[in-house]
Design an enzyme around this catalytic site. Structure first.
Site, PDB file in Angstrom:
ATOM      1  N   TYR A  56       3.018 -14.748 -16.226  1.00  0.00           N
ATOM      2  CA  TYR A  56       2.303 -15.888 -15.655  1.00  0.00           C
ATOM      3  C   TYR A  56       3.078 -17.148 -16.004  1.00  0.00           C
ATOM      4  O   TYR A  56       3.430 -17.373 -17.164  1.00  0.00           O
ATOM      5  CB  TYR A  56       0.890 -15.964 -16.247  1.00  0.00           C
ATOM      6  CG  TYR A  56       0.058 -17.105 -15.693  1.00  0.00           C
ATOM      7  CD1 TYR A  56      -0.435 -17.060 -14.389  1.00  0.00           C
ATOM      8  CD2 TYR A  56      -0.241 -18.211 -16.479  1.00  0.00           C
ATOM      9  CE1 TYR A  56      -1.200 -18.102 -13.881  1.00  0.00           C
ATOM     10  CE2 TYR A  56      -1.020 -19.252 -15.985  1.00  0.00           C
ATOM     11  CZ  TYR A  56      -1.490 -19.198 -14.681  1.00  0.00           C
ATOM     12  OH  TYR A  56      -2.252 -20.228 -14.186  1.00  0.00           O
ATOM     13  N   ASP A  83      10.301 -18.804 -20.334  1.00  0.00           N
ATOM     14  CA  ASP A  83       9.024 -19.509 -20.354  1.00  0.00           C
ATOM     15  C   ASP A  83       8.426 -19.287 -21.737  1.00  0.00           C
ATOM     16  O   ASP A  83       7.890 -18.216 -22.035  1.00  0.00           O
ATOM     17  CB  ASP A  83       8.109 -18.956 -19.258  1.00  0.00           C
ATOM     18  CG  ASP A  83       6.751 -19.662 -19.227  1.00  0.00           C
ATOM     19  OD1 ASP A  83       6.365 -20.236 -20.270  1.00  0.00           O
ATOM     20  OD2 ASP A  83       6.083 -19.608 -18.192  1.00  0.00           O
ATOM     21  N   LYS A  97       1.446 -26.362 -23.983  1.00  0.00           N
ATOM     22  CA  LYS A  97       0.450 -26.971 -24.855  1.00  0.00           C
ATOM     23  C   LYS A  97       0.793 -27.099 -26.335  1.00  0.00           C
ATOM     24  O   LYS A  97       0.359 -28.058 -26.982  1.00  0.00           O
ATOM     25  CB  LYS A  97      -0.847 -26.199 -24.684  1.00  0.00           C
ATOM     26  CG  LYS A  97      -0.652 -24.687 -24.548  1.00  0.00           C
ATOM     27  CD  LYS A  97      -1.681 -24.056 -23.623  1.00  0.00           C
ATOM     28  CE  LYS A  97      -1.208 -22.701 -23.092  1.00  0.00           C
ATOM     29  NZ  LYS A  97      -1.940 -22.275 -21.932  1.00  0.00           N
TER      30      LYS A  97
END
Ligand code: HOZ
Length: 425
Positions: free
Chosen positions: A142, A237, A265
């Site tokens: 994702y 990622d 985050k």
């Protein structure tokens, strides 16, 4: 009716599904989301005053726990000087320098507002740099919700029962090629079938959005080799793994150097932040130096930068914290494994450092297809039981469980006791 139920009823009148991010609706475990009032350390308290040991940590960034004093102070100080200027500030320079120092593959970095934005921008930079259009992603990984990446995506997409999102024009995904995680042959086949056309391969170096799926030893070095041989960029990622597995993330852990890296985050310590960075020659294609356009008023926001800078500085200055965190987490996950053995459950437990996931399947989970063999109903039953006993897990099977520095022995033992109670039934 509980206060959370009341709030959820109200929320559904005004917010699609009552939530601002689908997994939070708790639909895949068939219950009402708990509305969180506050968090401190490893605990959260909901609007009914119920206390939970939190195993999400805002999906990763709270590696030091909620309401960490130094971070709170840095935020409060920054707030006192103004919330946003849409102009450059000193803290952005300090933050960029810190990231470049902590992650050697990064020579230049650009701040954005989320992991989704970071990935979207890194791919644009990769395309601009190589002059090629196609990208390779892995089934079950994702990379946020931008159009081109919602193809066989992990996370909430896997439990929403829609392999690909509607509203994404076919043209937006026609340059997205998909391969199987841990399967280098599937990547090589794509390069053979699309010679000179692939700009980049993007991968979660540890799959953390189809549950937790570890890369097999040859996988990441193999991707590096294939990309180099074919003039394509390798993008890691590290929205989940960055600054979590160790100071230089999964790339440091596995000793594989990507060309570009995306963060999310964790670099905002809970504030909305993302970043992408990498080799100088690649990052120089980004405007205003180069022709790849990417911009944002809130990018590098001073409050978020101060929060993240404080957290990352603390982590850099205390390498022993990573050692302690990873050791604590290893012992914890192995204790869960022992419980499974004790009660004769064949379920799979994948873990690395402070990330882990329990799959309700007897098959080893190494990719999207094997992750999907997990019995999501059994997961829902377990998750509900734990929630009702003060253990707040990700309310969906294909998410990671996060351990933080703030989890005490007592917290982890509480999980183990409750899990044992469940397994014993
Ligand atoms: N997609 C996120 C987890 N991988 C969930 C985000 C959220 O609901 O906050």
């Amino acid at each position: 009716m509980t206060r959370s139920e009341e709030l959820f009823e109200e929320a559904q009148k005004y917010i699609p599904g009552g939530v601002n991010s689908p997994v939070r609706a708790f639909r895949s475990i068939g219950t009402t989301p708990r509305f969180i009032r506050s968090g401190s350390g490893s605990h959260m308290v909901d609007e009914d005053g119920i206390d939970y040991v939190d195993f999400i940590g805002s999906w990763g960034p709270m590696i030091l726990g909620h309401d960490y004093e130094n971070i709170r102070d840095s935020v409060m100080n920054a707030v006192g000087r103004g919330l946003s200027f849409g102009a450059t500030t000193e803290i952005e320079v300090k933050m960029a320098k810190l990231i470049c120092e902590m992650v050697p593959s990064i020579e230049m970095v650009r701040m954005v507002n989320s992991g989704t934005e970071a990935v979207m921008s890194a791919i644009r930079a990769a395309r601009g740099f190589t002059g090629r259009d196609k990208i390779v992603k892995f089934n079950g990984c994702y990379h946020g919700h931008s159009d081109g990446l919602l193809v066989k995506a992990g996370s909430g997409v896997m439990t929403a029962g829609v392999p690909d999102s509607s509203g994404v024009p076919a043209g937006c995904t026609s340059d997205t090629l998909t391969a199987d995680y841990n399967d280098l042959d599937s990547v090589e086949a794509l390069f053979r079938g699309n010679p000179g056309q692939i700009a980049a391969v993007i991968v979660e170096p540890v799959g953390a959005n189809m549950g937790v799926v570890l890369p097999q030893p040859e996988f990441l070095p193999g991707l590096r080799k294939i990309c180099t041989e074919n003039g394509a960029l390798l993008i890691f990622d590290e929205v989940i793994t960055g600054f979590r597995l160790q100071a230089d993330g999964a790339q440091g852990y596995y000793g594989v150097t990507p060309d570009l890296t995306t963060f999310g985050k964790i670099i905002g310590a809970g504030m909305p932040v993302g970043a992408y960075g990498g080799r100088r020659e690649i990052m120089q294609v980004v405007a205003p130096l180069g022709s790849v356009y990417q911009a944002g008023t809130l990018s590098g926001n001073p409050v978020a930068m101060n929060a993240g800078y404080t957290q990352l500085t603390l982590m850099r200055d205390h390498p022993e914290w990573y050692v302690a965190l990873n050791q604590k987490a290893d012992c914890f996950f192995e204790a869960i494994r022992s419980l499974l053995d004790k009660y004769g459950y064949p379920w799979q437990l994948n873990h690395i450092g402070s990330l882990g996931c329990l799959f309700f399947t007897d098959q080893p989970v190494t990719d999207y297809a094997s992750a999907k063999t997990s019995d999501t109903k059994a997961f829902a039953d377990y998750c509900n039981f734990m929630l009702n006993h003060g253990v707040y897990l990700a309310p969906a099977q294909f998410e990671a469980m996060f351990i933080s520095m703030a989890h005490s022995e007592e917290d982890l033992n509480w999980y183990l006791e409750m899990a044992e109670e469940y397994f014993r039934r």
